[in-house]
Design a protein around this motif. Structure first.
Motif, PDB file in Angstrom:
ATOM      1  N   UNK A   1     -29.001   9.393  22.474  1.00  8.04           N
ATOM      2  CA  UNK A   1     -30.015   9.157  23.500  1.00  8.04           C
ATOM      3  C   UNK A   1     -30.391   7.676  23.582  1.00  8.04           C
ATOM      4  N   UNK A   2     -30.501   7.008  22.438  1.00  9.61           N
ATOM      5  CA  UNK A   2     -31.062   5.660  22.405  1.00  9.61           C
ATOM      6  C   UNK A   2     -30.143   4.597  23.002  1.00  9.61           C
ATOM      7  N   UNK A   3     -28.841   4.702  22.762  1.00  6.57           N
ATOM      8  CA  UNK A   3     -27.929   3.659  23.232  1.00  6.57           C
ATOM      9  C   UNK A   3     -27.989   3.578  24.762  1.00  6.57           C
ATOM     10  N   UNK A   4     -28.221   2.385  25.253  1.00  4.61           N
ATOM     11  CA  UNK A   4     -28.372   2.157  26.683  1.00  4.61           C
ATOM     12  C   UNK A   4     -29.811   2.099  27.153  1.00  4.61           C
ATOM     13  N   UNK A   5     -30.754   2.481  26.272  1.00  7.18           N
ATOM     14  CA  UNK A   5     -32.167   2.470  26.639  1.00  7.18           C
ATOM     15  C   UNK A   5     -32.797   1.105  26.370  1.00  7.18           C
ATOM     16  N   UNK A   6     -33.917   0.858  27.041  1.00 11.19           N
ATOM     17  CA  UNK A   6     -34.721  -0.336  26.787  1.00 11.19           C
ATOM     18  C   UNK A   6     -35.529  -0.092  25.511  1.00 11.19           C
ATOM     19  N   UNK A   7     -35.335  -0.868  24.446  1.00 12.47           N
ATOM     20  CA  UNK A   7     -35.998  -0.584  23.174  1.00 12.47           C
ATOM     21  C   UNK A   7     -37.499  -0.832  23.198  1.00 12.47           C
TER      22      UNK A   7
ATOM     23  N   UNK B   1     -37.818   0.567  13.299  1.00 15.53           N
ATOM     24  CA  UNK B   1     -36.878  -0.425  13.812  1.00 15.53           C
ATOM     25  C   UNK B   1     -37.247  -0.879  15.222  1.00 15.53           C
ATOM     26  N   UNK B   2     -37.720   0.044  16.055  1.00 20.46           N
ATOM     27  CA  UNK B   2     -38.129  -0.333  17.411  1.00 20.46           C
ATOM     28  C   UNK B   2     -39.332  -1.277  17.384  1.00 20.46           C
ATOM     29  N   UNK B   3     -40.303  -0.991  16.503  1.00 21.09           N
ATOM     30  CA  UNK B   3     -41.454  -1.886  16.373  1.00 21.09           C
ATOM     31  C   UNK B   3     -41.017  -3.250  15.832  1.00 21.09           C
ATOM     32  N   UNK B   4     -40.113  -3.243  14.840  1.00 20.13           N
ATOM     33  CA  UNK B   4     -39.616  -4.497  14.286  1.00 20.13           C
ATOM     34  C   UNK B   4     -38.928  -5.316  15.374  1.00 20.13           C
ATOM     35  N   UNK B   5     -38.102  -4.651  16.159  1.00 21.46           N
ATOM     36  CA  UNK B   5     -37.370  -5.321  17.229  1.00 21.46           C
ATOM     37  C   UNK B   5     -38.334  -5.920  18.261  1.00 21.46           C
ATOM     38  N   UNK B   6     -39.323  -5.139  18.655  1.00 20.02           N
ATOM     39  CA  UNK B   6     -40.258  -5.640  19.673  1.00 20.02           C
ATOM     40  C   UNK B   6     -41.062  -6.816  19.144  1.00 20.02           C
TER      41      UNK B   6
END
Length: 384
Positions: free
Chosen positions: A51-57, A89-94
């Motif tokens: 699901x995640x690949x291709x999404x806006x993180x 990981x999403x929070x780290x990335x943002x």
């Protein structure tokens, strides 16, 4: 910005790291470890990655909702842990993309340092080690935690009670009255055993007694709360706001979600906010590595009702081999007088040495780890 890859790195049955990468070069790390269940978590993360690949993180809450609620079956430690690592990981990335630590995105710091506590076990057949407790106090800790060693009967003997009280008394004498201690019962006590034992140590003023009952008996914890003046803590085996609501309504004083099991930073922040309504404090469970710890510290920094942060990493001596070797900046996790400074780097505030992580990836079958149960004299099952 689009997600291009979600990679997992299984190191041991107690350590998995996760990296989310994007087409802009931004990335984030998480720790989706569920102790003893590394390979199943790896498989769940791989399926969620479809699901995640291709999404806006950057749409963290939306992705959390889809992954937590998008399947007919949901909840529990496996789904919760896989989701937790992705959420971290999403929070780290943002945070990295914006150049700010995660706590700034959660409303900003409400404190300048984070109180931590370590474990003072080590004596077979006893509750805690006074010798290790003294060493930790000398190293600067202002709080420690101990646990009983060995099985506990449904209502154990007078000899057991005498030993339990003597051990806790010796511990208090070893650390003095200015240092706090908690007692982690790992769900080994029953309601009647709790009601019998806990009043006997009230005069020693533990900071809290943790998980006196098994999580499946959470609806009974109110009777333990009502039987003692000692604050009751629980939550390392609860995974959602719904599960925490019941124990908060029963009067627990401290909630202990694990940010690698209970839906990550997103859900644990919501649990902390929920606990504030009940005048309860947050003390996140964290028997894992530096990524999980950093996630905890970001939430600890941002919530007003924080008590103390658990760690099993020997932060006070910064020795290699305990997880810090996976960081290029382990100095940010060096405590001063029992506190960690607020992490100020972007995202989680730590920097992962990806080469070191890849070098440690397990290529052989994983060791199963120690069993979490006992066999009493009649060879039946007893709680660990």
């Amino acid at each position: 910005m689009k997600i291009t890859a979600v990679e997992t790195f299984v190191i041991t049955n107690r350590r998995i790291l996760l990296k989310i990468s994007t087409d802009t070069g931004h990335y984030g790390w998480g720790e989706p470890t569920l102790e003893g269940w590394a390979r199943p978590i790896e498989a769940i993360v791989a399926q969620m990655a479809d699901y995640l690949v291709g999404q806006d993180p950057r749409r963290i809450t939306h992705h959390w909702q889809v992954l937590a609620r998008g399947g007919f079956y949901r909840g529990g430690p496996l789904f919760g842990s896989a989701l937790a690592g992705i959420d971290q990981a999403l929070w780290d990335l943002k945070g990295r993309a914006l150049g700010v630590p995660i706590h700034e995105l959660l409303g900003g710091a409400v404190r300048s340092k984070i109180r931590i506590y370590a474990h003072a076990g080590g004596r077979p057949g006893h509750t805690g080690s006074p010798e290790r407790a003294r060493m930790l106090v000398e190293a600067g800790y202002t709080m420690i935690k101990v646990a009983p060693d060995g099985q506990v009967g449904f209502v154990d003997t007078a000899d057991y009670l005498d030993r339990f009280v003597a051990d806790v008394t010796e511990l208090r004498e070893a650390i003095g009255g200015a240092v706090d201690f908690g007692i982690d019962l790992h769900g080994r006590f029953s309601v009647p055993m709790s009601r019998r034992a806990l009043p006997l140590i009230e005069h020693l003023a533990p900071a809290f007694v943790e998980e006196p009952l098994r999580p499946e008996h959470s609806e009974l914890i109110g009777s333990v709360v009502d039987s003692t003046s000692i604050p009751i803590a629980t939550g390392e085996r609860l995974y959602t706001r719904t599960e925490f609501r019941a124990v908060l309504e029963a009067g627990v004083a401290v909630v202990q979600p694990d940010l690698s099991h209970a839906g990550g930073i997103s859900e644990s922040f919501r649990i902390a906010t929920q606990a504030e309504i009940y005048d309860a404090q947050l003390a996140p469970h964290c028997p894992l590595g530096p990524v999980a710890l950093a996630a905890c510290l970001q939430v600890d920094t941002a919530v007003p009702n924080f008590l103390a942060q658990e760690t099993v990493i020997e932060l006070h001596d910064q020795q290699p081999g305990r997880g810090l070797e996976l960081l290029t900046n382990p100095e940010v996790l060096a405590p001063v007088d029992g506190y960690l400074p607020v992490l100020t780097g972007p995202g989680l505030g730590i920097e992962i040495d990806e080469d070191a992580v890849r070098a440690q990836v397990a290529t052989e079958p994983l060791a199963p780890g120690s069993p979490t149960w006992f066999y009493p004299a009649d060879d039946s099952f007893a709680e660990w």
